[in-house]
Write an enzyme that holds these catalytic residues in place. Structure first.
Site, PDB file in Angstrom:
ATOM      1  N   SER A   1       0.600  -1.343  -0.207  1.00 38.15           N
ATOM      2  CA  SER A   1      -0.057  -0.047  -0.059  1.00 38.15           C
ATOM      3  C   SER A   1       0.907   1.406   0.167  1.00 38.15           C
ATOM      4  O   SER A   1       2.142   1.329   0.888  1.00 38.15           O
ATOM      5  CB  SER A   1      -0.969   0.053   0.848  1.00 38.15           C
TER       6      SER A   1
ATOM      7  N   THR B   1      -9.107  -1.437   2.481  1.00 33.56           N
ATOM      8  CA  THR B   1      -8.586  -1.572   1.573  1.00 33.56           C
ATOM      9  C   THR B   1      -9.153  -3.749   1.090  1.00 33.56           C
ATOM     10  O   THR B   1      -9.896  -3.755   2.498  1.00 33.56           O
ATOM     11  CB  THR B   1      -7.467  -1.725   1.133  1.00 33.56           C
TER      12      THR B   1
ATOM     13  N   LYS C   1     -13.462  -4.451   1.745  1.00 39.65           N
ATOM     14  CA  LYS C   1     -14.568  -2.676   1.795  1.00 39.65           C
ATOM     15  C   LYS C   1     -16.123  -3.395   1.943  1.00 39.65           C
ATOM     16  O   LYS C   1     -16.248  -2.321   2.092  1.00 39.65           O
ATOM     17  CB  LYS C   1     -14.018  -2.412   0.483  1.00 39.65           C
TER      18      LYS C   1
ATOM     19  N   ASP D   1     -13.142   6.253  -3.769  1.00 41.68           N
ATOM     20  CA  ASP D   1     -12.542   5.638  -5.059  1.00 41.68           C
ATOM     21  C   ASP D   1     -13.124   6.533  -6.108  1.00 41.68           C
ATOM     22  O   ASP D   1     -12.750   6.607  -7.128  1.00 41.68           O
ATOM     23  CB  ASP D   1     -12.627   4.003  -5.408  1.00 41.68           C
TER      24      ASP D   1
ATOM     25  N   ALA E   1     -16.986  -4.701 -15.468  1.00 42.98           N
ATOM     26  CA  ALA E   1     -17.759  -4.835 -14.429  1.00 42.98           C
ATOM     27  C   ALA E   1     -17.612  -5.375 -12.970  1.00 42.98           C
ATOM     28  O   ALA E   1     -18.302  -5.502 -12.216  1.00 42.98           O
ATOM     29  CB  ALA E   1     -19.330  -5.182 -14.474  1.00 42.98           C
ATOM     30  N   GLY E   2     -16.537  -4.855 -12.007  1.00 40.63           N
ATOM     31  CA  GLY E   2     -15.756  -5.407 -11.040  1.00 40.63           C
ATOM     32  C   GLY E   2     -16.437  -4.150  -9.784  1.00 40.63           C
ATOM     33  O   GLY E   2     -16.987  -3.617 -10.208  1.00 40.63           O
ATOM     34  N   GLY E   3     -14.906  -4.623  -9.220  1.00 40.04           N
ATOM     35  CA  GLY E   3     -15.251  -2.918  -7.683  1.00 40.04           C
ATOM     36  C   GLY E   3     -15.612  -1.600  -8.306  1.00 40.04           C
ATOM     37  O   GLY E   3     -15.919  -1.018  -7.695  1.00 40.04           O
ATOM     38  N   ALA E   4     -14.774  -1.853  -9.053  1.00 42.70           N
ATOM     39  CA  ALA E   4     -13.920  -0.399  -9.738  1.00 42.70           C
ATOM     40  C   ALA E   4     -14.972  -0.103 -10.858  1.00 42.70           C
ATOM     41  O   ALA E   4     -15.632   1.279 -10.620  1.00 42.70           O
ATOM     42  CB  ALA E   4     -12.308  -0.054 -10.059  1.00 42.70           C
TER      43      ALA E   4
HETATM   44  P1  NAP Z   1     -12.422  -6.539 -10.281  1.00 44.30           P
HETATM   45  O1  NAP Z   1     -13.183  -6.875  -9.398  1.00 44.30           O
HETATM   46  O2  NAP Z   1     -11.313  -8.035  -9.977  1.00 44.30           O
HETATM   47  O3  NAP Z   1     -12.804  -6.919 -11.458  1.00 44.30           O
HETATM   48  C1  NAP Z   1     -12.068  -6.718 -12.732  1.00 44.30           C
HETATM   49  C2  NAP Z   1     -12.834  -6.555 -13.707  1.00 44.30           C
HETATM   50  O4  NAP Z   1     -12.316  -7.070 -15.128  1.00 44.30           O
HETATM   51  C3  NAP Z   1     -14.420  -7.645 -13.728  1.00 44.30           C
HETATM   52  O5  NAP Z   1     -15.419  -7.180 -14.421  1.00 44.30           O
HETATM   53  C4  NAP Z   1     -13.597  -8.715 -15.091  1.00 44.30           C
HETATM   54  O6  NAP Z   1     -14.696  -9.814 -15.649  1.00 44.30           O
HETATM   55  C5  NAP Z   1     -12.973  -8.212 -15.675  1.00 44.30           C
HETATM   56  N1  NAP Z   1     -11.991  -9.421 -16.209  1.00 44.30           N
HETATM   57  C6  NAP Z   1     -10.940  -9.628 -15.834  1.00 44.30           C
HETATM   58  N2  NAP Z   1     -10.854 -10.363 -16.500  1.00 44.30           N
HETATM   59  C7  NAP Z   1     -10.683 -10.122 -18.114  1.00 44.30           C
HETATM   60  C8  NAP Z   1     -10.358 -10.716 -18.715  1.00 44.30           C
HETATM   61  N3  NAP Z   1      -9.606 -11.565 -19.216  1.00 44.30           N
HETATM   62  N4  NAP Z   1     -11.334 -10.630 -20.355  1.00 44.30           N
HETATM   63  C9  NAP Z   1     -12.241  -9.435 -20.259  1.00 44.30           C
HETATM   64  N5  NAP Z   1     -12.865  -9.466 -18.717  1.00 44.30           N
HETATM   65  C10 NAP Z   1     -11.850  -9.423 -17.152  1.00 44.30           C
HETATM   66  O7  NAP Z   1     -11.426  -5.395  -9.924  1.00 44.30           O
HETATM   67  P2  NAP Z   1     -11.622  -3.677  -9.759  1.00 44.30           P
HETATM   68  O8  NAP Z   1     -11.243  -4.283  -8.374  1.00 44.30           O
HETATM   69  O9  NAP Z   1     -12.656  -3.490 -10.080  1.00 44.30           O
HETATM   70  O10 NAP Z   1     -10.430  -3.299 -10.430  1.00 44.30           O
HETATM   71  C11 NAP Z   1      -9.366  -3.625 -11.777  1.00 44.30           C
HETATM   72  C12 NAP Z   1      -8.894  -2.518 -12.061  1.00 44.30           C
HETATM   73  O11 NAP Z   1      -8.743  -1.105 -11.925  1.00 44.30           O
HETATM   74  C13 NAP Z   1      -7.009  -3.352 -11.723  1.00 44.30           C
HETATM   75  O12 NAP Z   1      -6.504  -3.385 -12.139  1.00 44.30           O
HETATM   76  C14 NAP Z   1      -6.804  -2.029 -10.484  1.00 44.30           C
HETATM   77  O13 NAP Z   1      -5.428  -1.945 -10.552  1.00 44.30           O
HETATM   78  C15 NAP Z   1      -7.130  -0.879 -10.741  1.00 44.30           C
HETATM   79  N6  NAP Z   1      -8.329   0.193  -9.948  1.00 44.30           N
HETATM   80  C16 NAP Z   1      -7.393   1.502  -9.961  1.00 44.30           C
HETATM   81  C17 NAP Z   1      -7.822   1.694  -9.312  1.00 44.30           C
HETATM   82  C18 NAP Z   1      -7.310   3.551  -9.197  1.00 44.30           C
HETATM   83  O14 NAP Z   1      -7.034   4.568  -8.153  1.00 44.30           O
HETATM   84  N7  NAP Z   1      -6.766   3.806 -10.475  1.00 44.30           N
HETATM   85  C19 NAP Z   1      -8.568   1.715  -8.788  1.00 44.30           C
HETATM   86  C20 NAP Z   1      -9.547   0.602  -8.094  1.00 44.30           C
HETATM   87  C21 NAP Z   1      -7.968  -0.163  -8.636  1.00 44.30           C
HETATM   88  P3  NAP Z   1     -15.964 -10.721 -14.890  1.00 44.30           P
HETATM   89  O15 NAP Z   1     -16.341 -10.450 -14.006  1.00 44.30           O
HETATM   90  O16 NAP Z   1     -16.304 -11.085 -16.367  1.00 44.30           O
HETATM   91  O17 NAP Z   1     -14.912 -11.783 -14.421  1.00 44.30           O
END
Ligand code: NAP
Length: 297
Positions: A24, A71, A75, A111, A137-140
């Site tokens: 972190s 984190t 969350k 966020d 469509a994940g957390g972010a």
């Molecule tokens: P998460 O909840 O695991 O969601 C990931 C998403 O990506 C899901 O919708 C997943 O689809 C999709 N995905 C993963 N692998 C895939 C693939 N091979 N093909 C197509 N779709 C795929 O993750 P998250 O927490 O939302 O984070 C996502 C990204 O955002 C990470 O890279 C993280 O580092 C970044 N992030 C950045 C910040 C920042 O402050 N800049 C903050 C938060 C997150 P499915 O639903 O179909 O599995």
């Protein structure tokens, strides 16, 4: 700028709980902020086991913490411990910032606001009446889609591999904010890409070490998108993902994930301290933050 070094009985406490927590950057960011603002506050990281989350929170209250960040993987898990939650965090269904006042816990999601502030700073515009396409469509994605709908987007397309997850976010938006959200799979990209003003990658595709990946392959990218669209990737390592690099080749305005990460921390600090951080301080801390990231492995 060196973070605060002298801790006394007067020093106020902030922290972050998560697991893992070793990578972190929040302690460095918040301690730098306190040093620049000359606030006698220290921010500490705590690795907490899933089974101990309730006890850890009770401990932070008992020790008089001003507040703390939450984190991965807590969350959503912390929701049941909160006395009150902001409307935005309630819609998102997750909090990353908790303020403690009179032993009561107030939950926020910074966020979403962090993303919004970064977008405004980098582009000089906002989401009012814009059509926004979110990949993932994940957390972010959930935080970002809800925020852009709250900020007046005229449409929010959410494209995801598992369409059901995108539909779930759309139903929250359509029911609680405005009927602007539509979910679909990658097969509908061709139809909707040209309708969008802003395209946001929230998938991890392209993140270090898999930097050759992108949610949209190169030939589709150049077929679907045009230079007048804003291309955003919330990935910050690398600073320029393949997705963003293609956006630059098109001549589009691009925004990476560095600002989102920075501003979610700034907004959390404002919530805890009640201080509004002025732009000169922000610039100084932002430069220090870039150096912190450069030195991370
Ligand atoms: P998460 O909840 O695991 O969601 C990931 C998403 O990506 C899901 O919708 C997943 O689809 C999709 N995905 C993963 N692998 C895939 C693939 N091979 N093909 C197509 N779709 C795929 O993750 P998250 O927490 O939302 O984070 C996502 C990204 O955002 C990470 O890279 C993280 O580092 C970044 N992030 C950045 C910040 C920042 O402050 N800049 C903050 C938060 C997150 P499915 O639903 O179909 O599995």
């Amino acid at each position: 700028m060196e973070p605060v070094k002298t801790v006394t009985g007067q020093t106020k406490l902030l922290g972050v709980i998560g697991n893992p927590i070793e990578h972190s950057i929040s302690p460095e960011l918040h301690n730098t902020l306190s040093a620049v603002l000359e606030n006698d506050i220290i921010y500490l990281p705590f690795r907490v086991d899933m089974n101990n989350i309730g006890t850890a929170i009770e401990g932070l209250i008992a020790l008089g913490f001003l507040g703390f960040n939450v984190t991965i993987p807590f969350k959503e898990k912390v929701l049941k411990y909160l006395d009150k939650i902001s409307w935005e965090a309630e819609l998102i269904g997750a909090v990353n910032t908790i303020k403690i006042t009179d032993c009561k816990l107030y939950g926020f999601n910074t966020d979403a606001e962090g993303f919004y502030r970064s977008f405004k700073r980098e582009t000089g515009t906002d989401f009012k009446d814009k059509c926004v396409l979110v990949l993932g469509a994940g957390g972010a994605a959930r935080a970002i889609s809800i925020k852009v709908a709250l900020e007046g987007a005229s449409c929010v397309y959410i494209v995801n591999r598992s369409v059901e997850k995108a539909e779930n976010i759309c139903s929250v938006i359509n029911k609680n904010i405005n009927k602007v959200a539509k979910a679909c799979g990658y097969d509908c990209m061709k139809g909707i890409s040209s309708l969008s003003d802003v395209i946001i990658n929230t998938t991890p595709l392209g993140m270090y070490p898999n930097t050759e990946l992108s949610p949209i392959n190169d030939s589709d990218f150049f077929e679907f998108f045009k230079e007048n669209q804003i291309i955003v990737d919330i990935i910050y390592n690398p600073v320029k993902s393949r997705f963003l690099s293609n956006g630059e080749k098109l001549g589009s305005k691009t925004v990476n994930g560095l600002g989102m990460l920075f501003y979610q921390g700034i907004y959390a600090y404002e919530i805890w301290t009640g201080q509004i951080i002025e732009s000169e301080v922000l610039d100084e801390v932002y430069n220090a933050y870039l150096k912190i990231l450069e030195n991370k492995d």
